[in-house]
Design an enzyme around this catalytic site. Structure first.
Site, PDB file in Angstrom:
ATOM      1  N   ASP A   7      -4.771  -4.528  -2.130  1.00  0.00           N
ATOM      2  CA  ASP A   7      -3.776  -4.731  -3.217  1.00  0.00           C
ATOM      3  C   ASP A   7      -2.788  -5.625  -3.030  1.00  0.00           C
ATOM      4  OD1 ASP A   7      -2.770  -4.271  -5.993  1.00  0.00           O
ATOM      5  OD2 ASP A   7      -1.468  -2.575  -5.319  1.00  0.00           O
ATOM      6  N   GLU A  66      -8.385  -6.263  -5.686  1.00  0.00           N
ATOM      7  CA  GLU A  66      -8.148  -6.200  -7.144  1.00  0.00           C
ATOM      8  C   GLU A  66      -8.080  -7.595  -7.627  1.00  0.00           C
ATOM      9  OE1 GLU A  66      -6.194  -2.786  -8.906  1.00  0.00           O
ATOM     10  OE2 GLU A  66      -4.770  -4.387  -9.170  1.00  0.00           O
ATOM     11  N   ASP A 137       0.962   1.155  -3.835  1.00  0.00           N
ATOM     12  CA  ASP A 137       0.056   0.039  -3.229  1.00  0.00           C
ATOM     13  C   ASP A 137      -1.006   0.615  -2.354  1.00  0.00           C
ATOM     14  OD1 ASP A 137       2.019  -2.415  -4.569  1.00  0.00           O
ATOM     15  OD2 ASP A 137       3.051  -0.877  -3.878  1.00  0.00           O
TER      16      ASP A 137
END
Length: 189
Positions: A7, A66, A137
């Protein structure tokens, strides 16, 4: 198969390495890289170095990231793009293939809902892996890894040409079982 989910962010960069054997998932390593309050270039260098070290330590078969979410601020989107670029460069340097997933797709694969809030992502990480992520996160990075394992297991298994239809059918069955077991965890979170 081991997938390293990332992330990306310039202030906090989550990572989570997840191993899959059949339909069993286990977290090998996870955490958040929090570069010191410094100008952007040194923060990006630290993220590159630490992600490179995580890749060397966990030896993933794939890295999943992502995809960029563009909010209201063009400056934030630019900085996020730079952090993503550093992550992609670290994976490329290590020779690990990279796969990208939209945020809603990651949330849906991990929790069963494409609109899951951060709290639900953390609860699901706790339910699946027993990890109490201090920062969302870390949970998001684990979710990105699970998303890749749940949505692309047939590609990950890559049957040989000699394997024929029976091997491909078993890979598809394993993919379906993994997706349903991840959804089951998500619905209880």
């Amino acid at each position: 198969m081991v997938v390293l989910g990332i992330d990306p962010g310039s202030r906090r960069c989550g990572y989570g390495a997840v191993s899959r054997r059949g339909t069993c998932l286990s977290a090998l390593a996870s955490g958040v890289i929090v570069p010191a309050e410094a100008p952007l270039a040194p923060r990006l260098a630290r993220i590159f170095d630490e992600i490179s070290a995580v890749i060397a330590r966990t030896r993933p078969d794939a890295v999943s990231v992502e995809s960029a979410f563009c909010g209201a601020s063009a400056r934030s989107a630019l900085v996020l793009g730079q952090a993503r670029g550093v992550v992609l460069a670290a994976a490329a340097r290590a020779g690990v293939p990279v796969f990208e997933y939209a945020p809603a797709e990651v949330k849906r694969a991990f929790t069963g809902s494409g609109r899951a809030e951060k709290v639900q992502m953390v609860r699901t990480a706790r339910a699946i892996f027993g990890i109490d992520a201090e920062l969302a996160d870390e949970a998001d990075a684990l979710a990105v890894a699970v998303c890749h394992l749940a949505s692309a297991p047939a590609a990950a298994v890559r049957p040989s040409r000699r394997g024929g239809p029976a091997v491909r059918a078993r890979a598809a069955t394993a993919a379906s079982a993994l997706r349903s077991s991840v959804r089951r965890y998500g619905s209880g979170a």
